[in-house]
Scaffold this motif. Structure first.
Motif, PDB file in Angstrom:
ATOM      1  N   ASP A  70       0.822  -1.211   0.000  1.00 24.56           N
ATOM      2  CA  ASP A  70       0.000   0.000   0.000  1.00 24.56           C
ATOM      3  C   ASP A  70       0.853   1.256   0.000  1.00 24.56           C
ATOM      4  O   ASP A  70       0.349   2.357   0.274  1.00 24.56           O
ATOM      5  CB  ASP A  70      -0.907   0.016   1.242  1.00 24.56           C
ATOM      6  CG  ASP A  70      -1.906  -1.135   1.246  1.00 24.56           C
ATOM      7  OD1 ASP A  70      -2.421  -1.461   0.160  1.00 24.56           O
ATOM      8  OD2 ASP A  70      -2.160  -1.698   2.336  1.00 24.56           O
ATOM      9  N   GLY A  71       2.125   1.128  -0.298  1.00 23.90           N
ATOM     10  CA  GLY A  71       3.041   2.262  -0.224  1.00 23.90           C
ATOM     11  C   GLY A  71       2.606   3.445  -1.073  1.00 23.90           C
ATOM     12  O   GLY A  71       2.621   4.592  -0.613  1.00 23.90           O
ATOM     13  N   ALA A  72       2.207   3.181  -2.319  1.00 28.37           N
ATOM     14  CA  ALA A  72       1.808   4.273  -3.204  1.00 28.37           C
ATOM     15  C   ALA A  72       0.557   4.966  -2.669  1.00 28.37           C
ATOM     16  O   ALA A  72       0.447   6.197  -2.700  1.00 28.37           O
ATOM     17  CB  ALA A  72       1.550   3.740  -4.614  1.00 28.37           C
ATOM     18  N   ALA A  73      -0.403   4.187  -2.155  1.00 32.39           N
ATOM     19  CA  ALA A  73      -1.634   4.771  -1.615  1.00 32.39           C
ATOM     20  C   ALA A  73      -1.333   5.607  -0.380  1.00 32.39           C
ATOM     21  O   ALA A  73      -1.902   6.697  -0.195  1.00 32.39           O
ATOM     22  CB  ALA A  73      -2.634   3.669  -1.284  1.00 32.39           C
ATOM     23  N   GLU A  77      -1.931   9.580   0.077  1.00 31.91           N
ATOM     24  CA  GLU A  77      -2.719  10.094   1.207  1.00 31.91           C
ATOM     25  C   GLU A  77      -1.929  11.180   1.950  1.00 31.91           C
ATOM     26  O   GLU A  77      -2.484  12.232   2.317  1.00 31.91           O
ATOM     27  CB  GLU A  77      -3.043   8.928   2.144  1.00 31.91           C
ATOM     28  CG  GLU A  77      -3.816   9.303   3.385  1.00 31.91           C
ATOM     29  CD  GLU A  77      -3.988   8.124   4.326  1.00 31.91           C
ATOM     30  OE1 GLU A  77      -5.096   7.957   4.868  1.00 31.91           O
ATOM     31  OE2 GLU A  77      -3.006   7.361   4.529  1.00 31.91           O
ATOM     32  N   ALA A  78      -0.652  10.927   2.195  1.00 37.17           N
ATOM     33  CA  ALA A  78       0.177  11.899   2.901  1.00 37.17           C
ATOM     34  C   ALA A  78       0.335  13.183   2.095  1.00 37.17           C
ATOM     35  O   ALA A  78       0.332  14.289   2.646  1.00 37.17           O
ATOM     36  CB  ALA A  78       1.553  11.291   3.206  1.00 37.17           C
ATOM     37  N   TRP A  79       0.460  13.054   0.774  1.00 40.21           N
ATOM     38  CA  TRP A  79       0.590  14.237  -0.080  1.00 40.21           C
ATOM     39  C   TRP A  79      -0.693  15.077  -0.019  1.00 40.21           C
ATOM     40  O   TRP A  79      -0.630  16.298   0.078  1.00 40.21           O
ATOM     41  CB  TRP A  79       0.890  13.827  -1.524  1.00 40.21           C
ATOM     42  CG  TRP A  79       1.008  15.021  -2.429  1.00 40.21           C
ATOM     43  CD1 TRP A  79       0.044  15.536  -3.235  1.00 40.21           C
ATOM     44  CD2 TRP A  79       2.157  15.850  -2.596  1.00 40.21           C
ATOM     45  NE1 TRP A  79       0.506  16.647  -3.894  1.00 40.21           N
ATOM     46  CE2 TRP A  79       1.811  16.860  -3.512  1.00 40.21           C
ATOM     47  CE3 TRP A  79       3.436  15.833  -2.054  1.00 40.21           C
ATOM     48  CZ2 TRP A  79       2.702  17.849  -3.908  1.00 40.21           C
ATOM     49  CZ3 TRP A  79       4.340  16.818  -2.444  1.00 40.21           C
ATOM     50  CH2 TRP A  79       3.963  17.802  -3.362  1.00 40.21           C
ATOM     51  N   ARG A  80      -1.843  14.413  -0.067  1.00 38.07           N
ATOM     52  CA  ARG A  80      -3.112  15.155   0.001  1.00 38.07           C
ATOM     53  C   ARG A  80      -3.199  15.937   1.306  1.00 38.07           C
ATOM     54  O   ARG A  80      -3.670  17.065   1.335  1.00 38.07           O
ATOM     55  CB  ARG A  80      -4.304  14.204  -0.115  1.00 38.07           C
ATOM     56  CG  ARG A  80      -4.502  13.596  -1.484  1.00 38.07           C
ATOM     57  CD  ARG A  80      -5.918  13.057  -1.669  1.00 38.07           C
ATOM     58  NE  ARG A  80      -6.346  12.200  -0.566  1.00 38.07           N
ATOM     59  CZ  ARG A  80      -6.103  10.903  -0.508  1.00 38.07           C
ATOM     60  NH1 ARG A  80      -5.392  10.315  -1.476  1.00 38.07           N
ATOM     61  NH2 ARG A  80      -6.528  10.176   0.514  1.00 38.07           N
TER      62      ARG A  80
END
Length: 493
Positions: A70-73, A77-80
């Protein structure tokens, strides 16, 4: 006779410095900060501010999530969150001068560090908490949004979503989650609550579904509880990384293949397998801030420390005993430099009055004076002749072994008895303790009811009626009711 009460018990919050440290340690905010510092001129974002898909592997690698499926997700999420909290500023490519406005949604923008990024290291605890609260709002919105799979097929060519076809009501979803968090908050701050113990997810779900007057839940209601449990399981998984809850998810082994739902536990099952949740100190702060913004009366211990004595005595009227004592202690500490005597004089002045709240104010004044040192004695002696305060002043002096305490006149003794019972009736305390008080005070004096009905106190008739209801000796209860009738007749005449 009851004063207007706060809708929630007072909460004990950690200091802003401690809460700010907790906020900075929240996993999701930690990742958002790392990505904000990682972003640069070559960082590519979409028209909505999101990282373009090609950037996600690099973002995940920077966060040490390369081996996480789930690294990309998680990176997305952190970027948002970084964008939503102003840690990153995104420049929309279609707003830049000289760019082709026909480039469409495929155009890519740029990202730079936002002003709030520096505030996390150089700002005050209040600055940190303000940024964190913005993040909480964003995560709360994510927790109440449907999963992408639910509406992927309902997105139109213009990017809009057919919410009617999705059967999703954003306001209802937010209201449900706020209700759950409110119940969890109430359980946490209540004297009878779980303290530091987590709350079973089935109990929390049932609090939102099962009617209060329902005995044995029906199968239909149990199914609704099961659905609510799984709904909350998803939502708490989203909320935990922002730091408001500590959450133990539902054991996946309990999920059924058909509906992917866990049925509520039977009495002999390990309830912890069905999910356990508790608010963190940061969560208590965050949920309270959201409730205050919504207009809910959610007091905190320390709110009254810089207020006047009148606000203090009214404010703690229905606080639990320990919280009231702490509030008074903070209030006195705020006035430490001025000395105990002026503080005592202010408390005594605020305790006067013939209104419905006055007996309870005097009770709390007496309890507050118990925390004041011997330096308050001159202020207390100054009210020995006051018909409203002379009784409690004598009690304070006697408890401290003071010399030369004049005996109270008989009228003051009866007045103080009526005032004391009126205060306890307003406080809605334990019934057994109230009965003991009523029977003790009325039994101290022979012919109590022959004199009590004559007492010039606004609550005399109400107090005597209450004695008639509460006294366990039927003969004495009847005498009290007769005295109450006389008191009402006297006031009407």
């Amino acid at each position: 006779m009851s004063a207007e009460r706060p809708s929630l018990p007072p909460v004990r919050l950690h200091s802003e410095a401690e809460l700010a440290r907790d906020a900075l340690a929240a996993p999701l905010l930690v990742r958002a900060v790392r990505l904000a510092r990682w972003a640069g001129p070559t960082t590519r974002v979409g028209a909505g501010g999101e990282l373009v898909e090609a950037q996600l592997p690099a973002a995940a690698e920077h966060l040490g999530l390369t081996d996480d499926e789930d690294g990309a997700a998680l990176a997305s999420e952190a970027w948002r969150l970084a964008v939503d909290t102003g840690l990153v500023d995104v420049e929309d490519p279609q707003d830049e001068d000289g760019l082709d406005e026909t480039a469409g949604d495929d155009a890519e923008g740029t990202a730079t560090a936002g002003e709030n990024l520096a505030l996390l290291t150089s700002g005050s605890p209040q600055d940190v908490l303000a940024i964190w609260l913005d993040g909480l709002d964003a995560v709360h919105a994510d927790a109440t949004a449907p999963a992408f799979d639910d509406f992927a097929d309902l997105i139109g060519e213009d990017g809009s979503v057919d919410f009617e076809a999705l059967d999703w009501d954003p306001e209802a979803e937010a209201e449900f989650l706020d209700g759950v968090l409110g119940n969890l908050y109430l359980l946490t701050v209540s004297e009878a609550g779980p303290a530091d113990a987590p709350v079973p997810l089935p109990a929390l779900a049932a609090s939102m579904v099962v009617p209060e007057d329902m005995g044995e839940p029906t199968d239909d209601v149990l199914e609704q509880v099961s659905e609510a449990m799984m709904r909350l399981d998803d939502q708490f998984r989203v909320l935990e990384p922002i730091g408001i809850v500590a959450y133990q998810p539902v054991d996946e082994a309990l999920l059924t293949e058909e509906g992917e739902e866990a049925t509520p536990p039977a009495d002999d099952e390990d309830v912890t397998r069905y999910g356990m949740v508790k608010l963190t100190p940061l969560g208590l702060y965050g949920i309270r801030e959201r409730m205050l913004e919504a207009g809910v009366d959610a007091p905190a211990v320390g709110d009254l420390a810089d207020k006047g004595a009148d606000a203090l005595l009214d404010g703690i009227a229905h606080y639990p005993e320990e919280a009231a004592r702490s509030e008074v202690g903070l209030w006195l500490a705020q006035r430490g430099a001025a000395g105990a005597e002026p503080a005592a004089a202010e408390l005594l002045g605020a305790a006067r009055g013939a209104d419905e709240r006055a007996p309870l104010r005097r009770l709390h004044c007496q309890q507050a004076l118990a925390l004041v040192g011997p330096e308050a004695e001159p202020a207390v002696r100054a009210v020995l002749g006051d018909p409203e305060l002379g009784g409690l002043a004598r009690v304070w002096l006697a408890e401290r072994g003071a010399a030369d305490v004049p005996a109270p006149p008989e009228s003051m003794i009866f007045w103080l008895a009526v005032d004391t019972i009126a205060a306890q009736l307003d406080a809605d305390g334990d019934l057994d303790e109230l009965q003991e008080l009523v029977e003790g005070l009325s039994g101290q004096h022979s012919g109590f009811f022959d004199e009590a009905w004559r007492v010039d106190h606004p609550a005399t008739a109400d107090v005597l009626e209450a004695v008639g209801r509460l006294h366990r000796d039927r003969k004495i209860a009847k005498e009290a009711r007769k005295a109450a009738f006389k008191a009402r007749s006297r006031t009407k005449g």
